[in-house]
Design an enzyme around this catalytic site. Structure first.
Site, PDB file in Angstrom:
ATOM      1  N   ARG A  97       4.875  13.028 -16.851  1.00  0.00           N
ATOM      2  CA  ARG A  97       5.970  12.582 -15.975  1.00  0.00           C
ATOM      3  C   ARG A  97       6.462  11.195 -16.415  1.00  0.00           C
ATOM      4  NH1 ARG A  97       5.208  11.722  -9.416  1.00  0.00           N
ATOM      5  NH2 ARG A  97       7.287  10.960  -8.955  1.00  0.00           N
ATOM      6  N   SER A 145       1.799  -3.517 -10.009  1.00  0.00           N
ATOM      7  CA  SER A 145       1.644  -2.094  -9.678  1.00  0.00           C
ATOM      8  C   SER A 145       0.363  -1.852  -8.862  1.00  0.00           C
ATOM      9  CB  SER A 145       1.615  -1.275 -10.973  1.00  0.00           C
ATOM     10  OG  SER A 145       0.590  -1.754 -11.808  1.00  0.00           O
ATOM     11  N   ASN A 148      -2.906   3.530  -7.502  1.00  0.00           N
ATOM     12  CA  ASN A 148      -2.920   4.994  -7.406  1.00  0.00           C
ATOM     13  C   ASN A 148      -2.105   5.723  -8.471  1.00  0.00           C
ATOM     14  OD1 ASN A 148      -0.521   4.140  -6.242  1.00  0.00           O
ATOM     15  ND2 ASN A 148      -0.486   5.796  -4.748  1.00  0.00           N
ATOM     16  N   LYS A 171       1.485  -7.291 -14.109  1.00  0.00           N
ATOM     17  CA  LYS A 171       0.174  -7.518 -13.462  1.00  0.00           C
ATOM     18  C   LYS A 171      -0.274  -6.171 -12.891  1.00  0.00           C
ATOM     19  CE  LYS A 171      -2.890  -8.700 -10.207  1.00  0.00           C
ATOM     20  NZ  LYS A 171      -3.703  -7.474 -10.285  1.00  0.00           N
ATOM     21  N   ASP A 209      -0.923 -15.486  -5.610  1.00  0.00           N
ATOM     22  CA  ASP A 209      -0.022 -16.530  -5.123  1.00  0.00           C
ATOM     23  C   ASP A 209       0.538 -17.348  -6.278  1.00  0.00           C
ATOM     24  OD1 ASP A 209      -0.624 -15.643  -2.645  1.00  0.00           O
ATOM     25  OD2 ASP A 209      -1.761 -17.412  -1.992  1.00  0.00           O
ATOM     26  N   GLU A 244       8.208  -1.492  -2.907  1.00  0.00           N
ATOM     27  CA  GLU A 244       7.885  -0.176  -2.335  1.00  0.00           C
ATOM     28  C   GLU A 244       6.511  -0.322  -1.710  1.00  0.00           C
ATOM     29  OE1 GLU A 244      10.124   1.968  -2.080  1.00  0.00           O
ATOM     30  OE2 GLU A 244      11.523   1.392  -3.655  1.00  0.00           O
ATOM     31  N   ARG A 277      -1.501   8.532  -1.648  1.00  0.00           N
ATOM     32  CA  ARG A 277      -0.122   8.471  -2.146  1.00  0.00           C
ATOM     33  C   ARG A 277       0.734   7.892  -1.026  1.00  0.00           C
ATOM     34  NH1 ARG A 277       1.197  13.473  -1.752  1.00  0.00           N
ATOM     35  NH2 ARG A 277       3.197  13.218  -2.811  1.00  0.00           N
ATOM     36  N   CYS A 278       1.635   6.997  -1.407  1.00  0.00           N
ATOM     37  CA  CYS A 278       2.480   6.390  -0.374  1.00  0.00           C
ATOM     38  C   CYS A 278       3.258   7.467   0.367  1.00  0.00           C
ATOM     39  CB  CYS A 278       3.432   5.379  -0.994  1.00  0.00           C
ATOM     40  SG  CYS A 278       4.463   6.091  -2.276  1.00  0.00           S
ATOM     41  N   THR A 279       3.623   8.545  -0.354  1.00  0.00           N
ATOM     42  CA  THR A 279       4.460   9.591   0.227  1.00  0.00           C
ATOM     43  C   THR A 279       3.650  10.742   0.817  1.00  0.00           C
ATOM     44  OG1 THR A 279       4.561  10.483  -1.979  1.00  0.00           O
ATOM     45  CG2 THR A 279       6.487   9.233  -1.266  1.00  0.00           C
ATOM     46  N   GLU A 372      -1.751   3.653   8.389  1.00  0.00           N
ATOM     47  CA  GLU A 372      -1.755   4.427   7.142  1.00  0.00           C
ATOM     48  C   GLU A 372      -3.195   4.524   6.629  1.00  0.00           C
ATOM     49  OE1 GLU A 372      -0.472   2.377   3.566  1.00  0.00           O
ATOM     50  OE2 GLU A 372       0.590   4.161   2.910  1.00  0.00           O
ATOM     51  N   ARG A 432       8.084  11.607  -3.959  1.00  0.00           N
ATOM     52  CA  ARG A 432       9.006  10.659  -4.593  1.00  0.00           C
ATOM     53  C   ARG A 432      10.015  11.354  -5.506  1.00  0.00           C
ATOM     54  NH1 ARG A 432       7.104   7.057  -9.262  1.00  0.00           N
ATOM     55  NH2 ARG A 432       5.194   8.175  -8.756  1.00  0.00           N
TER      56      ARG A 432
END
Ligand code: NAP
Ligand code: G3H
Length: 471
Positions: A97, A145, A148, A171, A209, A244, A277-279, A372, A432
């Site tokens: 992908r 990033s 996951n 990063k 930071d 995101e 997964r966020c979705t 979540e 996504r």
């Protein structure tokens, strides 16, 4: 300029252990302030030359990187399995992908054109005045990033940034930084010049930071938790952000839905990669009349899921990324049980492996209704009306995606129009892709829009050069 803090050194290397069996996979540097400055400086220096490289040549490097990814699918997917605990199929599909994503990004960048605008469209001006509108890179993009999708969610920042003429300081998530470093090496091997892509490693809690407030960072493209995203947004000034973040995606099931189909979709959406997964589908809002029947189908689908170590079996539900993540999911489950939720299936734990768990009769008082979990637990909230479902869906602080299952397209559009999210899927699980669609979260799920063309547009700025023929 934002206040730039000092980075205090801690340990000099960080060991990366597999979530599957605790084996030592390698180590990365916990970079010192000087080392971080050095990586940012290299990216800053490289910017002026890289932006001048013709777009067609930048695109060629992207195509080469995609080819190299494919050539290395086996070793990269093995590393993905070991470092972040993916099953083989998901690991391989993350690599392919990503190669597709990079190629499409290069194609898209080549097809984006500027425009010219005539002055006489506005009263009092003549067409002797017109603006040539072009897109310019923003400078040094900081790409951060999450663990996951350590290859895909890194490349989906790096490729659109680079192809547009930006340089990138990357990063990676610490768990995922071996995959991230391997990806960066592929981009470099594909022919990027010195400094166009640099990598900064170290724990986000230590280095974060310092790097996000670095004065030479022009843009921050972050994917991760809402907690860290919020923290960054409070510290950064006058630097554009693309974020995101977390989600609590609802699958809304209306009474005329195709229930076996909805159940199959929801279970795949909720439990693949253990819900990390966020979705992932993170709650079901179902009309009371069909709730019992839906639950029977859901249970049937959950019973078919393979649970275990993906190194030894083709499991869909795998150990969570670490013990702390599993403890958190367990805590949410305990809270739901204590407050009277009915466990339909699951509720079992072996170390950081949590079995797929379905709760019925979840109420608004329970944490699982709102938080979540990023794990394999799915709450069902029963509703009496469609309006109640929409209101509950919108009551969340998150607004990433939602699904609506119904055979009535008018109802589907009605519900979709009311939902406060970035994307509504009609008769499909939340997800996504495809990667050229816009991908965004509203409320605490994000800032700005990703998706191939959208990411390129976000990481470039418009420049107008105004020509006056009539001097
Ligand atoms: P995370 O803990 O927020 O970490 C994300 C990244 O931020 C990592 O690289 C992390 O580095 C870094 N980081 C941590 N603290 C930082 C700080 N103070 N300043 C700057 N950077 C910092 O998230 P995660 O556990 O990797 O991923 C899970 C979360 O991400 C979930 O909430 C999920 O919903 C969200 N997510 C959202 C999307 C989306 O597209 N909406 C996609 C994937 C994941 P270290 O690893 O070194 O701590
Ligand atoms: O974890 C967040 C990812 O953006 C989800 O992507 O829907 O393709 O799994 P996915």
């Amino acid at each position: 300029m934002s206040e730039h803090i000092t980075l205090h050194d801690t340990e000099s290397t960080i060991k990366i252990l597999s979530p599957l069996d605790g084996r030592l996979l390698g180590s990365v540097k916990a970079m010192s302030q000087e080392e971080v400055d050095n990586e940012v400086e290299r990216a800053k220096k490289a910017f002026h030359e890289w932006r001048e490289v013709p777009l067609s040549q930048r695109a060629e490097i992207m195509y080469k990187a995609a080819d190299l990814l494919i050539a290395n699918t086996k070793s990269l997917s093995e590393l993905l399995m070991l470092e972040v605990g993916k099953d083989q199929k998901s690991a391989e599909s993350e690599v392919t992908r990503t190669a597709d994503f990079i190629r499409f990004t290069a194609d898209t960048a080549k097809s984006i054109h500027g425009e010219s605008i005539q002055g006489d469209n506005f009263s009092g001006f003549s067409k002797e005045k017109f603006a040539m509108v072009t897109r310019e890179p923003v400078g040094v993009v900081l790409a951060i990033s999450p663990f996951n999708y350590p290859i895909n969610l890194a490349a989906s920042k790096i490729a659109p940034a680079l192809v547009s003429g930006n340089t990138v300081v990357f990063k990676p998530a610490t768990t995922g930084s071996l995959c991230g470093t391997a990806l960066a090496n592929i981009f470099l091997e594909a022919g990027l010049p010195e400094g166009a892509l640099t990598v900064v490693t170290g724990k986000g809690s230590v280095i974060g930071d310092y790097i996000v407030t670095h004065p030479d960072i022009s843009f921050i493209n972050f994917t991760g938790s809402t907690e860290v995203g919020l923290d960054i947004s409070k510290k950064v000034h006058m630097v554009p952000l693309l974020m995101e973040l977390g989600g609590k995606d609802a699958a809304i099931v209306l009474k005329d839905a195709d229930l076996p189909f909805a159940a199959k979709n929801i279970v795949a959406g909720a439990f693949s990669y253990s819900g990390q997964r966020c979705t992932a589908v993170k709650r079901i809002l179902v009309l009371n009349e069909v709730a019992d029947e839906l639950i029977r189908y859901l249970k049937n689908e959950i019973d078919k899921l393979k649970v275990g170590n993906p190194l030894t079996m083709p499991a869909e539900v795998v150990p969570l990324i670490n013990e702390k993540a599993a403890d958190f999911v367990w805590e949410l489950m305990e809270d739901a049980k204590a407050k009277g939720a009915k466990m339909i299936v699951g509720g079992k734990r072996e170390g950081n492996l949590i079995y797929p768990t379905l709760f019925d009769e979840v109420t608004e008082e329970m944490r699982i209704a709102w938080e979540e979990p990023f794990g394999p637990v799915l709450p069902i909230l029963r509703v009496n009306t469609v309006e109640e479902a929409v209101a509950l869906a919108n009551k969340s602080e998150y607004g990433l995606q939602s699904s609506v299952f119904t055979e009535n397209i008018t109802d589907a559009f009605h519900v979709a129009s009311k939902l406060e999210v970035g994307t509504v899927h009609i008769n499909n699980k939340t997800e996504r892709g495809p990667d050229h669609f816009p991908f965004l979260g509203v409320k605490k799920s994000g800032i700005g829009t990703q998706g191939i063309r959208y990411s390129i547009e976000a990481m470039t700025r418009v420049k107008a050069t105004v020509i006056n023929l009539n001097r």
